[in-house]
Design an enzyme around this catalytic site. Structure first.
Site, short mmCIF file in Angstrom:
data_model
loop_
_atom_site.label_atom_id
_atom_site.label_comp_id
_atom_site.label_asym_id
_atom_site.label_seq_id
_atom_site.Cartn_x
_atom_site.Cartn_y
_atom_site.Cartn_z
N GLU A 49 0.87 -1.19 0.00
CA GLU A 49 0.00 0.00 0.00
C GLU A 49 0.89 1.22 0.00
O GLU A 49 1.72 1.40 0.89
CB GLU A 49 -0.91 0.00 1.24
CG GLU A 49 -2.04 -1.01 1.14
CD GLU A 49 -3.06 -0.91 2.27
OE1 GLU A 49 -4.03 -1.67 2.25
OE2 GLU A 49 -2.87 -0.07 3.18
N ASP A 60 -5.70 9.79 9.88
CA ASP A 60 -4.40 9.29 10.29
C ASP A 60 -3.93 9.86 11.61
O ASP A 60 -4.19 11.02 11.94
CB ASP A 60 -3.36 9.61 9.20
CG ASP A 60 -3.52 8.68 8.01
OD1 ASP A 60 -3.39 7.46 8.21
OD2 ASP A 60 -3.81 9.17 6.90
#
Lengths: 271, 403
Positions: A49, A60
Site C-alpha cells: 500500500e 491518520d
C-alpha cells in the site's frame, strides 16, 4: 483475473496470510520510496500500500501525518506517486500495488484522468479513505472499467447492510479498520476483531486485510490468524522517523520488522 | 428570477446542494452521521424539542436580537439605510450560540455524554463550552496553536467554563487543523461523543442542520425589517468564513428574489497576493472535511494555507450551500482585505459606539463600499455576527499598545 485476486488466491491455496506494508510515497525523500518497495518485496511482502501524501490526513494518527508533511515538503503529489509505481513496475511485474489516500488530489486531477493514469501505471487497487460508497460509485466504475480494484473500508461499527454493500461494489480485498480510531492507535482488541470478522465473513467472500494497530510480530500473528492479511503502516514509518539522518538504517530496520512479521504470520498459518 | 433557486429546497436527502455537499467521510464515521441525521430529522419535527429550543433561545441566549437602525452611520455614508442585526448581543457574544444550543439539545436527546468542537476565533468554542457547562457534559475543544496564541482571552473563557482546550500543532495550526483533530477524536470516541461543528461545513447533515439552527437570524430580521420599514431589505451583507452567520441570515430570504445576498470573504493581504481566505472568490471545487465545496487548494489538490487577520475567517473551505448559491448566481461573493476590515472596525466603533468582531468587520467594510452606491430609500441589513471584545489584544498589538 486482477493481480490482487491472483495474489490472494495463491495465498489461500498455500494457507498463508498476506503481509501488506504501508509507506507514504516520498517519505522521507522521493529517492527512498521505490528502492524501499523492492526491498520489502525481497523480505516477502505480498501487497504494497503506497500512501498518497495529503495536506489534511483526517483519518491518520500523528506518525502518518508527519510522513505526509515530510513528503509534501519535497513537493510530492499524486502525479509523482503514480510515476513511482511506473518506475517500480520496470523491474517488478508481480507485486500488487494499492494507492491509499484522500479524495481531493484525485478530484483535482479529475476522476477519468486519474483512472487512466492508474491503469497506465499498472496500479492494482485504489483505496480512498474519505470516499464511501454513497459518494464513490462514479470513481468506482471508472476504475473497474480499467481493471483497477476499488478497495473499501469496513469498521467496527459497520452493519451487515454496509458489509454487503462493500461486498457488492468492492474488489481485490476489503480493508478492515480494526479499531475505532486513527492509524497507529494502540488499543487493538483481538477478541473484538475476532467477533467482528465472523460477522464480516458471513456477509462477504472477499479477502480481508486488517489494519490500524498492527505493530509487531506478536500483533501480526494474533490478527493474521483472524483475517486474510495484515496491514502495517505507522510501525514502519516510525522506523523512518527514527532514522531521518540515515535512510539505509531506516530501510534495514523496516526490513527486519517485516521479516519478523512474515515469520510470525507463516508460523501462525501452519496448522 | 433564478430557476435554480425557485421554491428552494436544498439539500437533497443525501445532503447534496447540486454537485456540492455530501458525505465524504471514512467508514467509521458513516454510522454516526447517519444516526445524527435520523435524530435530527426526527427532532426537527418534534414540537417538544422545538419548544425547548425556542425557550432556550429566548431565555438563555437572549433572543430575539435587535435589528438596530445605524442612523448616524447611514447618514455619514450618504446612501442606503443600514440596519444591523445584533448577533453580538447574544449570550457569549456572537451568533455561534444559536447553533450550539440546538446541537447540545440534540446531544442530550441522543444520550451522548461527551461534547467535542473545533474553533477558530474561539467564539464557537466558547459557545460550545457554555452549553456543555449548562448541561453538565464533558467538553473538549480543538483549536489551532496559532489561534490559541492570538485568541487567548477566549481560551481562558473556555477553560473557566470547564472545557479542555487542546492546542493543535499539526499543519498550519489554524481552524482546518482543529477540524482534522476533532474528526480524529470523533472517530476514536464515536460511541459516547457528539461533535458540535460550528459552521455550515462538514459532512451531511451538518451544513443543513447548522443552517437550520442559524436561520432564526434571517427569520427575525425579515419580520423586524417589515415591522420597522414596511418592506423587505434590498441587500443582505454578511461575512463568510465557513459561512454560518451568512447562511443564517440569507436562508429565509432565498425565495425573495428582490433581496440581494452578498457574502464577504476575507482577502487577507489581497486576493492577488495569494495570502487570503477567499475560496469562493479565488478557489476551486474540491473535497475537504466531509463535503465538496470551493477550496483553497493547489493544482495537485493539496490544501493551501490561508491568511486573515480574523481567526474566524481563516479557513480554506466554505459551506457547500454557499458554493451552490454562488454557482446559481443567487448570492454574490466579494472580498475585503485585512486593512479594509480594520476601516470597518474603526468606523462602526466610532460612528455607532459598537465594537464589532474582526470577522464582522469585513461585512462592515463592504457595507461602506456598497451603501453610497445605493439610494437613500434602499435598505441594507448587515449581520453584526459578533462583538469585538475578543479582538482587543490583536487590535492593541497592531496599534503598538501593551495591555
Amino acid at each position: 483475473m486482477s493481480r490482487l485476486a491472483v495474489t490472494f488466491e495463491q495465498l489461500a491455496q498455500s494457507g498463508r496470510k498476506a503481509l501488506i506494508p504501508f509507506i507514504t510515497a516520498g517519505d522521507p525523500h522521493p529517492d527512498f520510496t521505490v528502492s524501499m518497495m523492492h526491498a520489502m518485496v525481497a523480505v516477502g511482502v505480498d501487497v504494497i500500500e503506497l500512501g498518497v501524501p495529503f495536506s489534511d490526513p483526517m483519518a491518520d494518527g500523528p506518525v502518518i501525518q508527519r510522513a505526509s508533511e515530510r513528503a509534501l515538503a519535497h513537493k510530492m503529489s499524486l502525479k509523482r506517486t503514480l510515476a513511482m509505481v511506473v518506475e517500480f513496475r520496470n523491474t517488478n511485474q508481480h507485486t500488487p500495488v494499492v494507492l491509499m489516500g484522500y479524495l481531493n488530489p484525485i478530484e483535482a486531477m479529475g476522476y477519468e484522468a486519474f483512472a487512466n493514469a492508474a491503469q497506465r501505471a499498472e496500479v492494482d487497487g485504489v483505496l480512498t479513505v474519505d470516499l464511501p460508497p454513497e459518494e464513490g460509485l462514479e470513481c468506482r466504475e471508472l476504475l473497474k472499467a480499467r481493471g483497477v480494484d476499488p478497495i473499501f473500508l469496513l469498521a467496527p461499527n459497520s452493519s451487515d447492510e454496509r458489509i454487503r454493500m462493500m461486498d457488492n461494489i468492492g474488489s481485490g480485498y476489503i480493508y478492515y479498520v480494526s479499531l475505532k480510531g486513527v492509524t497507529g492507535a494502540g488499543h487493538l482488541n483481538s477478541a473484538d476483531v475476532e467477533s467482528k470478522l465472523k460477522q464480516i465473513r458471513a456477509n462477504t467472500s472477499l479477502p480481508i486485510g486488517i489494519g490500524f494497530g498492527v505493530k509487531d510480530a506478536e500483533t501480526a500473528r494474533t490478527i493474521g490468524a483472524l483475517g486474510d492479511g495484515v496491514v502495517v503502516g505507522s510501525a514502519l514509518i516510525s522506523k523512518i522517523e527514527a532514522n531521518l539522518d540515515n535512510c539505509d538504517r531506516a530501510k534495514h530496520e523496516i526490513c527486519e520488522l517485516l521479516a519478523s512479521m512474515r515469520c510470525a504470520l507463516d508460523e501462525g498459518s501452519v496448522k | 428570477m433564478n430557476p435554480m433557486t425557485e421554491n428552494y429546497n436544498k439539500p437533497d436527502e443525501r445532503g447534496h446542494f447540486g454537485p456540492y455537499g455530501g458525505m465524504f467521510v471514512a467508514e467509521t464515521l458513516m454510522p454516526p452521521i447517519q444516526e445524527l441525521n435520523a435524530a435530527y430529522q426526527r427532532y426537527l419535527a418534534d414540537p417538544e424539542f422545538i419548544a425547548e429550543l425556542d425557550a432556550d433561545l429566548q431565555y438563555y441566549v437572549g433572543r430575539p436580537s435587535p435589528l438596530y437602525y445605524a442612523e448616524r452611520w447611514s447618514r455619514e455614508l450618504g446612501g442606503a439605510q443600514i440596519y444591523l442585526k445584533r448577533e453580538d448581543l447574544n449570550h457569549t457574544g456572537s451568533h455561534k450560540i444559536n447553533n450550539t444550543v440546538g446541537q447540545a439539545l440534540l446531544a442530550k436527546r441522543m444520550g451522548k455524554t461527551r461534547i467535542i468542537a473545533e474553533t477558530g476565533a474561539g467564539q464557537h468554542g466558547v459557545a460550545t463550552a457554555t452549553v456543555a457547562a449548562r448541561l453538565g457534559l464533558e467538553c473538549v475543544v480543538y483549536m489551532g496553536a496559532v489561534d490559541v496564541a492570538r485568541q487567548s482571552l477566549n481560551v481562558y473563557r473556555m477553560k473557566l467554563l470547564g472545557a479542555t482546550v487542546v492546542a493543535v500543532e499539526s499543519g498550519s495550526k489554524t481552524l482546518k487543523d482543529a477540524l482534522n483533530e476533532a474528526l480524529r477524536d470523533w472517530v476514536t470516541h464515536v460511541d459516547n461523543t457528539f461533535y458540535i461543528i460550528g459552521t455550515v461545513a462538514g459532512p451531511h447533515p451538518y451544513p443543513a442542520m447548522v443552517r437550520d439552527f442559524q436561520a432564526i437570524i434571517g427569520r427575525e430580521a425579515k419580520q423586524q425589517c417589515l415591522d420597522a420599514t414596511g418592506r423587505l431589505p434590498d441587500a443582505l451583507v454578511a461575512c463568510v468564513g465557513g459561512g454560518s452567520n451568512a447562511i443564517g441570515l440569507f436562508y429565509p430570504f432565498i425565495d425573495d428574489h428582490s433581496v440581494k445576498l452578498i457574502g464577504v470573504e476575507a482577502a487577507g493581504d489581497g486576493v492577488a497576493t495569494g495570502r487570503h481566505s477567499a475560496p469562493l472568490c479565488a478557489g476551486r471545487p474540491g473535497v475537504l472535511h466531509g463535503n465538496r465545496t470551493y477550496l483553497m487548494a493547489d493544482d495537485d489538490g493539496e490544501i493551501i494555507e490561508t491568511h486573515s487577520i480574523s481567526a474566524g475567517l481563516d479557513y480554506p473551505g466554505v459551506g457547500p450551500e454557499h458554493a451552490w448559491l454562488k454557482d446559481t448566481g443567487r448570492a454574490e461573493y466579494v472580498n475585503i482585505t485585512d486593512n479594509e476590515a480594520l476601516d470597518g472596525f474603526y468606523a462602526l466603533t466610532r460612528m455607532e459606539g459598537i465594537i464589532p468582531a474582526l470577522e464582522s468587520s469585513h461585512a462592515m467594510a463592504y457595507t461602506m463600499k456598497l451603501a453610497p452606491t445605493m439610494d437613500k430609500e434602499q435598505i441594507i441589513i448587515v449581520n453584526l455576527s459578533g462583538r469585538g471584545d475578543k479582538d482587543m489584544q490583536t487590535m492593541a498589538k497592531r496599534e503598538g499598545i501593551e495591555l
